[in-house]
Design a protein around this motif. Structure first.
Motif, mmCIF file in Angstrom:
data_model
loop_
_atom_site.group_PDB
_atom_site.id
_atom_site.type_symbol
_atom_site.label_atom_id
_atom_site.label_comp_id
_atom_site.label_asym_id
_atom_site.label_seq_id
_atom_site.Cartn_x
_atom_site.Cartn_y
_atom_site.Cartn_z
ATOM 1 N N UNK A 292 0.830 -1.203 0.000
ATOM 2 C CA UNK A 292 0.000 0.000 0.000
ATOM 3 C C UNK A 292 0.864 1.253 0.000
ATOM 4 N N UNK A 293 1.963 1.208 0.738
ATOM 5 C CA UNK A 293 2.876 2.345 0.757
ATOM 6 C C UNK A 293 3.547 2.517 -0.598
ATOM 7 N N UNK A 294 3.861 1.397 -1.237
ATOM 8 C CA UNK A 294 4.537 1.473 -2.533
ATOM 9 C C UNK A 294 3.609 2.074 -3.596
ATOM 10 N N UNK A 295 2.316 1.831 -3.480
ATOM 11 C CA UNK A 295 1.373 2.453 -4.414
ATOM 12 C C UNK A 295 1.452 3.976 -4.280
ATOM 13 N N UNK A 296 1.516 4.458 -3.045
ATOM 14 C CA UNK A 296 1.618 5.903 -2.824
ATOM 15 C C UNK A 296 2.909 6.445 -3.447
ATOM 16 N N UNK A 297 4.009 5.732 -3.245
ATOM 17 C CA UNK A 297 5.280 6.163 -3.836
ATOM 18 C C UNK A 297 5.211 6.152 -5.359
ATOM 19 N N UNK A 298 4.541 5.152 -5.915
ATOM 20 C CA UNK A 298 4.403 5.076 -7.370
ATOM 21 C C UNK A 298 3.616 6.263 -7.920
ATOM 22 N N UNK A 299 2.767 6.853 -7.073
ATOM 23 C CA UNK A 299 2.003 8.030 -7.485
ATOM 24 C C UNK A 299 2.750 9.328 -7.174
ATOM 25 N N UNK A 300 4.024 9.197 -6.796
ATOM 26 C CA UNK A 300 4.832 10.385 -6.558
ATOM 27 C C UNK A 300 4.610 11.040 -5.221
#
Length: 614
Positions: A292-300
């Motif tokens: 879930x955190x990586x999704x946020x990072x993927x969105x910048x």
């Protein structure tokens, strides 16, 4: 050339940056070194010529692996033999960087590096500074295959690049000179096209690594319990909006946040929708999928603390192993893996506690094991899942330290807290802890070391056992605000919640000076009568005791429904005050032995409270 090997101060170099001449450094290879330094990767820089010092080059390549190097970045101009010759004398990955030359602008170097014979692999980058930078990034990705912390730093680096692109502004087109009409698309509008309004420039919804998130922006909070609720209050006081992500509506934090997203942490679509509406993300509990955190990072969107911290501390085996690897003392333990055979005679002093590796808190997921014979029964009781068998420690005090750390490296460490548990749930916390100054200093030093080992950004808490010998052992780490830090709301110049907001938004960290002795007592669902409200009218509140309720709908035994804090001239007086309030509400008394500790030889008062900001 002054060697850049001086930059390696904490660990031996992992990357060798070599070049054939000092002239290759300034315009090209220093960009590789700067990129590695920015990612906190130890490296060395050397001039090693394939033509002028061939013996030295061979010695360097052949000894590289034995010295601990894992990747070599080789820059070469002119004939460009250095990358290929180096690769012929080592089994380490070699990345070639063509250096721009005056004669052929580096094209000859590029073609020479590309044309390696079979069996001599060399990765080839672009010509010049961009190639040197990318060579360092490729080296970092190779190292990150076995280094989660570096992988997180690379993700943050990528998020910063995304943020920079999104925040970029194009200059307005030139204004037509007097007498000239506006041409093209701007025709019909005075002066042609104009720059965007000032209010829309700058952030464009995303935040770089060292940027300050301006008030009015939105902080995303994963989780929606009482910690998120108090974090929302603190954010609002500092001028920020909040959005919480919850798996059910009407949550404690959702009641006070500006927006409540309801969805599943496992859903990339739900998390992507959430990330699209916030500028930075933090969290208020650990049981969140790292994905879930990586999704946020993927969105910048930056996440503070990052995925590596969360992924480490939410698994007790990884957490203890990480601490051991960094020289932090922990109680003796053995890791037990699902599907593996149980050790017949674990090399541990008994009795022990068997704890699930994941999803345990407030005493859940733990079984007491008096002897090795009881281990099969205990493991079966926990479902045979990954677990950690840990020796029971004969400690004198349970302590905790809350610390904030910003992306700039600024740190603020709160005074050490003394904790007492009842039925494995935190019952009462007192600050400052009545312990020797040397023990308090050591607890703060260890907390700082742990934060550095994670390259932490945000706020976290470390729980300690203090032994009779004066030794400190780490019990657990929480990468968030903590129950034992609730006293800071009234007891410190800056609460732990306001400090977390400051840390994740890039604001300067604030003072942690105490306002006297402080204490906090938890209010569990046991105090609520069936179908009734907490009898708060029975308490003579005064101006030194403060009630905090969490907005939870159903009171259950053992469920944290709220807390009471108090401030006084001494820690003992504050502890007596919260104890009296809870008893007036119909609750239990604090353990006499715990209160007696506050009368010991290290009795604390407002005058001896310690403020420590690094």
């Amino acid at each position: 050339m002054k060697t850049e090997a001086e930059a390696v101060t904490v660990a031996p170099p992992l990357v060798g940056v070599i070049m054939g001449s000092t002239s290759d450094w300034e315009g090209c290879m220093r960009h590789a070194a700067e990129t590695l330094r920015g990612l906190a990767i130890p490296y060395e820089a050397r001039v090693v010529s394939a033509h002028r010092t061939p013996n030295l080059m061979c010695e360097y390549a052949e000894a590289a692996e034995g010295r601990g190097l894992q990747v070599i970045v080789a820059g070469a101009g002119g004939a460009a033999h250095l990358p290929g010759m180096t690769a012929g004398h080592t089994r380490l990955p070699v990345i070639g960087v063509p250096v721009r030359s005056r004669a052929l602008q580096g094209l000859d170097s590029l073609l020479s590096i590309v044309q390696m014979p079979r069996g001599v692999p060399v990765a080839t980058m672009a010509i010049g500074a961009a190639g040197a930078m990318n060579a360092a990034l490729l080296a970092a990705r190779i190292l990150a295959l076995r280094d989660e912390a570096l992988r997180e730093r690379l993700e943050t680096y990528a998020a910063r690049q995304t943020a920079d692109v999104l925040a970029a502004e194009l200059p307005p087109p030139p204004q037509p000179k007097a007498g000239e009409g506006a041409r093209g698309r701007g025709a019909g509008r005075p002066g042609g096209q104009t720059a965007p309004p000032a209010a829309t420039r700058g952030w464009v919804g995303r935040m770089g690594l060292d940027a300050v998130l301006p008030p009015g922006a939105c902080i995303g909070i994963l989780g929606s319990g009482q910690l998120g609720r108090m974090l929302c209050h603190a954010a609002r006081e500092l001028g920020y909006r909040t959005a919480v992500f919850s798996e059910e509506s009407g949550s404690p934090a959702g009641q006070v946040a500006d927006r409540e997203y309801v969805g599943r942490f496992e859903s990339p679509a739900d998390m992507g929708d959430f990330a699209g509406g916030v500028q930075v993300v933090t969290y208020e509990f650990e049981n969140i999928p790292v994905a879930a955190l990586r999704v946020c990072l993927d969105h910048g969107v930056p996440v503070r603390p990052g995925p590596f911290v969360l992924g480490t501390v939410q698994d007790r085996i990884r957490e203890k192993t990480h601490l051991q690897r960094h020289g932090v003392p922990v109680s003796p333990f053995v890791a037990l893996r699902a599907g593996a055979s149980l050790p017949t005679a674990p090399d541990l002093p008994f009795p022990c506690l068997l704890k699930t590796a994941r999803f345990g808190y407030d005493g859940k997921g733990q079984v007491h094991v008096a002897s090795p014979d009881e281990l099969p029964r205990a493991w079966h009781e926990l479902g045979g899942q990954d677990a950690i068998l840990e020796s029971v420690v004969d400690f004198t005090h349970e302590l905790s330290v809350v610390m904030a750390r910003s992306s700039s490296g600024a740190e603020a460490i709160y005074p050490v807290v003394l904790n007492h548990h009842r039925n494995l749930i935190l019952d009462i916390s007192v600050a400052p802890a009545p312990i020797p100054d040397a023990s308090a200093r050591r607890a703060r030093e260890l907390t700082r070391e742990i934060a550095g080992s994670f390259d932490l950004e945000g706020l976290f808490c470390v729980e300690y056992f203090l032994l009779a010998t004066g030794e400190l052992l780490v019990n657990e780490i929480a990468p968030r605000t903590h129950n034992s830090g609730h006293w800071t709301i009234e007891g410190c110049a800056t609460s732990q919640f306001a400090q977390q907001v400051r840390a994740v938004c890039g604001l300067p960290l604030a003072s942690v000076a105490m306002r006297g002795g402080s204490a906090m007592a938890n209010l569990l669902g046991d105090l609520w009568p069936d179908g009734g409200d907490l009898p708060t009218r029975q308490v003579a509140w005064g101006d030194d005791a403060f009630l905090h309720l969490y907005g939870k709908g159903e009171a259950k035994p053992g469920r944290k429904m709220g807390h009471v804090t108090a401030t006084a001239m001494s820690a003992r007086a504050a502890a007596q005050r919260v104890d009296g309030v809870r008893r007036a509400l119909g609750g239990w008394s604090a353990a006499p032995a715990f209160l007696a500790v506050l009368n010991g030889p290290h009795r604390t008062s407002a005058g001896s409270a310690v403020e420590k900001q690094w």
